[in-house]
Design an enzyme around this catalytic site. Structure first.
Site, PDB file in Angstrom:
ATOM      1  N   ASP A 131       0.797  -1.079   0.071  1.00 33.36           N
ATOM      2  CA  ASP A 131      -0.003  -0.029  -0.087  1.00 33.36           C
ATOM      3  C   ASP A 131       0.880   1.048   0.018  1.00 33.36           C
ATOM      4  O   ASP A 131       2.097   1.176   0.181  1.00 33.36           O
ATOM      5  CB  ASP A 131      -0.932   0.022   0.953  1.00 33.36           C
ATOM      6  CG  ASP A 131      -0.457   0.141   2.461  1.00 33.36           C
ATOM      7  OD1 ASP A 131       0.712   0.795   2.757  1.00 33.36           O
ATOM      8  OD2 ASP A 131      -0.958  -0.329   3.478  1.00 33.36           O
ATOM      9  N   LYS A 132       0.323   2.304  -0.062  1.00 31.76           N
ATOM     10  CA  LYS A 132       0.968   3.550  -0.332  1.00 31.76           C
ATOM     11  C   LYS A 132       1.852   3.779   1.038  1.00 31.76           C
ATOM     12  O   LYS A 132       2.790   4.433   0.534  1.00 31.76           O
ATOM     13  CB  LYS A 132      -0.088   4.909  -0.570  1.00 31.76           C
ATOM     14  CG  LYS A 132       0.387   6.038  -0.831  1.00 31.76           C
ATOM     15  CD  LYS A 132      -0.532   7.298  -0.926  1.00 31.76           C
ATOM     16  CE  LYS A 132      -0.014   8.477  -1.234  1.00 31.76           C
ATOM     17  NZ  LYS A 132      -1.163   9.692  -1.285  1.00 31.76           N
TER      18      LYS A 132
END
Length: 145
Positions: A110-111
């Site tokens: 994820d980011k």
């Protein structure tokens, strides 16, 4: 898979660089693909040397060089090829010659995560790394506050 065996038509179209496999499936569903003169249907297979036309234009075959990269993904980058809302993607970190290749992420972070990320154009490798049936062990180390 042996490259001389029949392959799904959408895979052959995607390998030509014309579009993604999903977009090729939409062309097939819309009746816009012909294989050796016959309108293709989803699920059809063809040999790599077949005459494939999309929207009445022949696909141009190019020998796709398989590329696999390992990256230490920094925080703040998304693992996506295209997202109109993404500020930055991992593909922006690549040199221009690699940005032009049809690479994708084998797995996701994820980011806000950083760590090992595999980028490739080898669908078979990505499948072996990510599909549960291959029982590829992965280990994660997470710090929380």
């Amino acid at each position: 898979m042996d490259k001389s065996e029949p392959q799904r038509v959408q895979k052959l179209i995607a390998a030509s660089g014309l579009c993604s496999r999903r977009e090729a499936e939409r062309y097939i569903e819309d009746g816009l693909v012909r294989v050796d003169g016959k309108v293709a249907t989803l699920g059809d297979k063809a040999l790599p040397g077949a005459a494939i036309f999309v929207k009445n234009k022949p696909i141009l075959r190019q020998a796709e060089r398989l590329v696999t990269l390992v990256m230490n993904k920094p925080k703040g980058y998304l693992c996506t090829n295209h997202d109109p809302h993404a500020e930055r993607t991992v593909f922006e970190l690549l040199p221009p010659d690699l940005q032009r290749m049809r690479l994708f992420c084998a797995g996701r972070l994820d980011k806000d995560s950083e760590g090992l990320l595999v980028l490739t154009n080898d669908g078979d490798l990505a499948n072996r790394l990510t599909h549960p049936r291959y029982e590829m062990e992965k280990e994660y180390l997470v710090w929380l506050r």
